[in-house]
Write an enzyme that holds these catalytic residues in place. Structure first.
Site, short mmCIF file in Angstrom:
data_model
loop_
_atom_site.label_atom_id
_atom_site.label_comp_id
_atom_site.label_asym_id
_atom_site.label_seq_id
_atom_site.Cartn_x
_atom_site.Cartn_y
_atom_site.Cartn_z
N ASN A 43 -10.36 0.82 0.65
CA ASN A 43 -8.90 0.78 0.64
C ASN A 43 -8.47 0.42 -0.78
O ASN A 43 -8.56 -0.73 -1.19
CB ASN A 43 -8.39 -0.25 1.65
CG ASN A 43 -6.87 -0.34 1.67
OD1 ASN A 43 -6.18 0.24 0.83
ND2 ASN A 43 -6.33 -1.08 2.62
N HIS A 51 -14.67 5.57 3.19
CA HIS A 51 -16.11 5.34 3.09
C HIS A 51 -16.58 5.29 1.64
O HIS A 51 -17.36 4.42 1.26
CB HIS A 51 -16.86 6.45 3.84
CG HIS A 51 -18.34 6.28 3.89
ND1 HIS A 51 -19.19 6.81 2.94
CD2 HIS A 51 -19.13 5.60 4.77
CE1 HIS A 51 -20.43 6.49 3.22
NE2 HIS A 51 -20.44 5.76 4.33
N CYS A 81 0.80 -1.23 0.00
CA CYS A 81 0.00 0.00 0.00
C CYS A 81 0.83 1.28 0.00
O CYS A 81 0.31 2.35 -0.31
CB CYS A 81 -0.94 0.00 1.21
SG CYS A 81 -2.19 -1.30 1.18
N HIS A 87 -2.19 20.17 6.70
CA HIS A 87 -3.07 19.07 6.27
C HIS A 87 -2.39 17.73 6.48
O HIS A 87 -1.16 17.62 6.41
CB HIS A 87 -3.47 19.24 4.80
CG HIS A 87 -3.99 20.59 4.46
ND1 HIS A 87 -5.28 20.99 4.79
CD2 HIS A 87 -3.41 21.65 3.85
CE1 HIS A 87 -5.46 22.23 4.38
NE2 HIS A 87 -4.34 22.66 3.81
N HIS A 102 12.06 0.97 6.62
CA HIS A 102 11.78 -0.44 6.33
C HIS A 102 12.12 -1.30 7.55
O HIS A 102 13.25 -1.26 8.03
CB HIS A 102 12.59 -0.90 5.12
CG HIS A 102 11.98 -2.06 4.38
ND1 HIS A 102 11.71 -3.26 4.99
CD2 HIS A 102 11.62 -2.20 3.09
CE1 HIS A 102 11.18 -4.09 4.10
NE2 HIS A 102 11.11 -3.47 2.94
N HIS A 118 -3.07 7.32 4.76
CA HIS A 118 -3.50 6.20 3.91
C HIS A 118 -4.80 5.61 4.47
O HIS A 118 -4.86 5.18 5.62
CB HIS A 118 -2.41 5.13 3.87
CG HIS A 118 -2.87 3.83 3.30
ND1 HIS A 118 -3.37 3.72 2.02
CD2 HIS A 118 -2.93 2.58 3.83
CE1 HIS A 118 -3.71 2.45 1.79
NE2 HIS A 118 -3.45 1.75 2.87
#
Length: 460
Positions: free
Chosen positions: A364, A360, A172, A327, A251, A331
């Site tokens: 995802n 919503h 992702c 802002h 990572h 994710h």
């Protein structure tokens, strides 16, 4: 003697000119190492692919491996997922081919996303496909030969010296990895255009088994993607919408729990899917903290860092992120992910509203998810020139890739949200899965034969 001094002066002038030349060259190189976003286009499937609660229940009932316990788990997960009635599913899943997908299903799914977003991107930006110097495509769960990047190059007849990259398995957070690659390439290739395409292949990766930790992906992941146009041409910075200020990748792959918490595998029955373990939340919190420990000092003003260092020893307060950021683009990986980041960063509900609404409305969408969040901010006319945006992405590996953008001009394009932005935020984020609450009532199920799918379908 005069000849000696003349030669000395000549070489001194020559050395001085050489230094000046290299200084100018270095300054010019630096001015062409910026990474500007000129445009982005999110993918919006056709309405017949909307996955409402009734369609979702129908698809679930086709899985003959599920029993009452699994249906109850699915119901509880969907009720609390934060996902609405208008997300999109892959075409082959809606047609009932999820158990036996083929390559043509995957390629058709990719073609629709790639070419719809790129057609719009080229049309709206005024930049042609033949002007592109660098292309990066990231799709984690599909690796074809020739690559998807080659498929795009062929479709648009791009120039033969284009620099092409195809990223898989990055999860992702792949979108920011692709952008980091572009940023690094811009240091070598001056006056260039680059496109990044971030999406995911879901049609061939719909889980048909009964392992609860692998069923979660069916509840959360939905069709989506985004194509982005970048440049390092300093002359075009006034046309840019965003400028990349900082990008940091972390990572934790060397840690076994981190590596295993989000992984593609086969279950005991041989069904392939994507497993999400309970350790994911803890791993995510640790890696986010590790990343921000390095990134935040580059973002926040010096006085806020000092205040935090002194105040943290006394009362453990978090730094005031809004002293350097306006802002927060988180994710939309799931309600738990958004809740966790909100709590850790001490954000208000207004700050995480774009991520909740993107989850919503679109679900995802993996690596493409960040751009639906950005699109919401733009459609709501929140983004003003000079604002700073923190993007937070988490993905398999386990990775945390975060970056900061500067808004180059007021952004107010309706984009993919244009037709529905007036409905957001809704009064309630509850979805229609609550109407199936009777499945948790043992007495109410005494008359239902779970082996008779048709009778259960009528109840749903």
């Amino acid at each position: 003697m005069e000849c000696f001094f003349s030669i000395t002066i000549f070489y001194a002038v020559l050395c001085f000119m050489y230094i000046i030349f290299n200084l100018i060259k270095s300054i010019k190189r630096r001015t062409n190492q910026g990474c500007y976003m000129l445009a982005y286009e999110c993918y919006k499937p056709k309405d017949h692919r909307k996955l409402d609660s009734k369609t979702c229940a129908t698809i679930s009932l086709r899985n003959k491996n599920l029993g009452l316990e699994e249906y109850r788990f699915l119901l509880k997960t969907m009720v609390n997922s934060g996902i609405g009635e208008e997300t999109y599913a892959p075409e082959n899943v809606l047609l009932g081919h999820e158990e036996c997908p083929n390559l043509s299903h995957s390629l058709s799914e990719m073609d629709d996303i790639l070419f719809q977003t790129l057609d719009n991107l080229f049309a709206n930006s005024g930049i042609s496909a033949q002007e592109i110097d660098i292309i990066v495509v990231n799709v984690s769960l599909l690796s074809t030969i020739p690559s998807l990047t080659a498929r795009v190059i062929k479709h648009y007849k791009m120039k033969p010296n284009i620099k092409a990259f195809n990223l898989t398995g990055m999860g992702c957070s792949a979108s920011l990895i692709a952008i980091d690659l572009v940023q690094q390439l811009f240091k070598t290739y001056r006056d260039s255009y680059a496109i990044v395409i971030s999406t995911e292949s879901l049609g061939a990766n719909w889980y048909c088994g009964k392992e609860k930790s692998m069923m979660l992906s069916n509840c959360l992941f939905r069709s989506g993607g985004c194509s982005m146009l970048f440049t390092n041409k300093n002359a075009l910075k006034n046309q840019a919408i965003l400028k990349l200020k900082y990008l940091l990748r972390t990572h934790f792959g060397s840690n076994n729990d981190a590596y295993q918490c989000c992984i593609q595998m086969e279950d005991d029955l041989g069904f392939q899917g994507f497993r999400l373990t309970k350790k994911l939340t803890n791993v995510g919190a640790k890696i986010l903290a590790s990343n921000l420990r390095i990134l935040l000092p580059k973002i926040l003003p010096f006085w806020e860092i000092i205040r935090y260092i002194l105040g943290n020893k006394i009362d453990g307060n978090c730094p005031n992120l809004k002293s350097g950021l306006q802002h927060f683009c988180i994710h939309p990986g799931g309600k738990a992910v958004i809740d966790g980041v909100q709590k850790y960063l001490s954000l208000e509900e207004y700050d995480v509203e774009p991520s909740r609404m993107a989850l919503h409305r679109f679900g995802n969408t993996s690596a493409g998810g960040l751009w639906y969040v950005l699109g919401y901010m733009e459609a709501k006319k929140r983004l003003k020139k000079g604002d700073k945006i923190l993007m937070v992405s988490l993905g398999a590996g386990f990775k945390c890739n975060n970056c900061v953008w500067e808004v180059m001009k007021n952004m107010d394009n309706g984009n993919v949200w244009e037709e529905c932005i007036h409905k957001y935020p809704p009064i309630s984020l509850k979805n229609n899965f609550e109407k199936y609450g009777w499945i948790n009532d043992d007495e109410g199920l005494n008359f239902v034969n779970l082996d008779d799918r048709k009778s259960l379908q009528r109840l749903l």
